[in-house]
Design a protein around this motif. Structure first.
Motif, PDB file in Angstrom:
ATOM      1  N   UNK A  27       0.835  -1.206   0.000  1.00 63.54           N
ATOM      2  CA  UNK A  27       0.000   0.000   0.000  1.00 63.54           C
ATOM      3  C   UNK A  27       0.870   1.256   0.000  1.00 63.54           C
ATOM      4  N   UNK A  28       1.928   1.245   0.834  1.00 57.66           N
ATOM      5  CA  UNK A  28       2.827   2.403   0.901  1.00 57.66           C
ATOM      6  C   UNK A  28       3.517   2.651  -0.440  1.00 57.66           C
ATOM      7  N   UNK A  29       4.039   1.566  -1.059  1.00 59.04           N
ATOM      8  CA  UNK A  29       4.729   1.716  -2.345  1.00 59.04           C
ATOM      9  C   UNK A  29       3.762   2.098  -3.459  1.00 59.04           C
ATOM     10  N   UNK A  30       2.519   1.607  -3.373  1.00 60.01           N
ATOM     11  CA  UNK A  30       1.512   1.974  -4.368  1.00 60.01           C
ATOM     12  C   UNK A  30       1.220   3.472  -4.301  1.00 60.01           C
ATOM     13  N   UNK A  31       1.068   3.997  -3.083  1.00 60.58           N
ATOM     14  CA  UNK A  31       0.821   5.432  -2.919  1.00 60.58           C
ATOM     15  C   UNK A  31       1.999   6.259  -3.434  1.00 60.58           C
ATOM     16  N   UNK A  32       3.220   5.824  -3.106  1.00 61.74           N
ATOM     17  CA  UNK A  32       4.418   6.517  -3.590  1.00 61.74           C
ATOM     18  C   UNK A  32       4.453   6.506  -5.113  1.00 61.74           C
ATOM     19  N   UNK A  33       4.126   5.347  -5.699  1.00 61.16           N
ATOM     20  CA  UNK A  33       4.173   5.210  -7.158  1.00 61.16           C
ATOM     21  C   UNK A  33       3.120   6.071  -7.836  1.00 61.16           C
ATOM     22  N   UNK A  34       1.905   6.125  -7.264  1.00 55.80           N
ATOM     23  CA  UNK A  34       0.827   6.951  -7.829  1.00 55.80           C
ATOM     24  C   UNK A  34       1.219   8.432  -7.775  1.00 55.80           C
ATOM     25  N   UNK A  35       1.776   8.867  -6.628  1.00 63.25           N
ATOM     26  CA  UNK A  35       2.212  10.265  -6.496  1.00 63.25           C
ATOM     27  C   UNK A  35       3.319  10.563  -7.501  1.00 63.25           C
ATOM     28  N   UNK A  36       4.238   9.589  -7.681  1.00 65.18           N
ATOM     29  CA  UNK A  36       5.332   9.754  -8.642  1.00 65.18           C
ATOM     30  C   UNK A  36       4.791   9.920 -10.056  1.00 65.18           C
ATOM     31  N   UNK A  37       3.851   9.052 -10.441  1.00 66.83           N
ATOM     32  CA  UNK A  37       3.288   9.123 -11.791  1.00 66.83           C
ATOM     33  C   UNK A  37       2.528  10.417 -12.019  1.00 66.83           C
ATOM     34  N   UNK A  38       1.639  10.748 -11.084  1.00 63.65           N
ATOM     35  CA  UNK A  38       0.818  11.952 -11.227  1.00 63.65           C
ATOM     36  C   UNK A  38       1.690  13.210 -11.214  1.00 63.65           C
ATOM     37  N   UNK A  39       2.642  13.257 -10.270  1.00 60.46           N
ATOM     38  CA  UNK A  39       3.509  14.432 -10.158  1.00 60.46           C
ATOM     39  C   UNK A  39       4.372  14.649 -11.384  1.00 60.46           C
ATOM     40  N   UNK A  40       5.016  13.589 -11.851  1.00 57.76           N
ATOM     41  CA  UNK A  40       5.927  13.739 -12.992  1.00 57.76           C
ATOM     42  C   UNK A  40       5.195  13.937 -14.313  1.00 57.76           C
ATOM     43  N   UNK A  41       4.116  13.170 -14.540  1.00 57.19           N
ATOM     44  CA  UNK A  41       3.334  13.374 -15.764  1.00 57.19           C
ATOM     45  C   UNK A  41       2.657  14.740 -15.750  1.00 57.19           C
ATOM     46  N   UNK A  42       2.220  15.173 -14.556  1.00 60.15           N
ATOM     47  CA  UNK A  42       1.618  16.495 -14.426  1.00 60.15           C
ATOM     48  C   UNK A  42       2.595  17.594 -14.791  1.00 60.15           C
ATOM     49  N   UNK A  43       3.855  17.453 -14.329  1.00 62.50           N
ATOM     50  CA  UNK A  43       4.879  18.447 -14.663  1.00 62.50           C
ATOM     51  C   UNK A  43       5.137  18.486 -16.160  1.00 62.50           C
ATOM     52  N   UNK A  44       5.210  17.310 -16.790  1.00 64.47           N
ATOM     53  CA  UNK A  44       5.457  17.248 -18.240  1.00 64.47           C
ATOM     54  C   UNK A  44       4.335  17.944 -19.006  1.00 64.47           C
ATOM     55  N   UNK A  45       3.092  17.625 -18.654  1.00 60.55           N
ATOM     56  CA  UNK A  45       1.929  18.216 -19.341  1.00 60.55           C
ATOM     57  C   UNK A  45       1.882  19.727 -19.116  1.00 60.55           C
ATOM     58  N   UNK A  46       2.145  20.155 -17.868  1.00 64.49           N
ATOM     59  CA  UNK A  46       2.136  21.575 -17.532  1.00 64.49           C
ATOM     60  C   UNK A  46       3.175  22.348 -18.346  1.00 64.49           C
TER      61      UNK A  46
END
Length: 203
Positions: A27-46
């Motif tokens: 669960x902890x690694x899943x949350x870290x991974x989701x934040x990583x994906x959303x944060x990094x893809x969000x930065x790219x799109x922005x």
């Protein structure tokens, strides 16, 4: 002919053998991974959407986000699968592919961080940007240096595991957070994109 056994798979030791910790760690690694994906893809799109961010510094930052996304994706899904299913083996080919992509994107990240640090060093009129970049650089390089240069007398497999988790999962999650939370241009671009999205939904 000499007897020999070809290696077809590797056994992954994992972080822990305690069954009670497998699900919480997943669960902890899943949350870290989701934040990583959303944060990094969000930065790219922005960065792609806002023309004010089409500068050399944000070119580096967009590529850093892409490297972090790929870097984390090369390792984290395998770790999570092992924790969830309890299957702790990886085929030789899968291991080789994972190591290849991990090494490629880690190397790209090293060069990007070095380039960004130099860029901020050259831009002495923006000390805040330089500070945030150096924070990320210090975390990344500091963890790697700690991992590989610690004395053999104090060397521990548990310490290695924690350091590995830190630089393969936590650092890719922190990079977009460090840059976006302390950067007025990114905040402004984010607000602009959200506002435009709201207006398009209303019409």
């Amino acid at each position: 002919m000499a007897n020999r056994t070809e290696v077809t798979q590797f056994i992954l030791l994992g972080l822990t053998n305690d069954p009670e910790l497998q699900v919480p760690l997943f669960i902890m690694f899943l949350l870290i991974y989701i934040i990583t994906l959303v944060g990094n893809l969000g930065m790219i799109i922005l960065i792609l959407l806002d023309s004010h961010l089409h500068t050399p510094m944000y070119f580096f930052l967009g590529n850093l986000s892409l490297a972090d996304f790929c870097y984390s994706s090369a390792v984290t899904p395998t770790v999570m699968t092992g924790l969830l299913r309890g299957v702790k083996v990886i085929s030789y080919n899968a291991c080789a592919a994972q190591m290849f992509f991990f090494a490629v994107f880690a190397t790209v990240e090293i060069y990007l961080l070095a380039s960004m640090a130099y860029d901020r060093y050259a831009a002495v009129c923006k000390p805040l940007h330089y500070t945030t970049t150096m924070t990320t650089v210090s975390i990344f390089y500091g963890t790697v240096i700690f991992m590989y240069l610690q004395p053999s007398s104090s060397h521990s497999m548990d310490t290695d595991k924690i350091a590995s988790v830190f630089y393969t999962m936590v650092i890719p999650m922190l990079n977009p957070v460090v840059y976006s939370l302390r950067n007025k241009e990114v905040k402004s671009a984010f607000k602009k994109v959200i506002l435009e999205a709201k207006l398009s939904l209303e019409f």
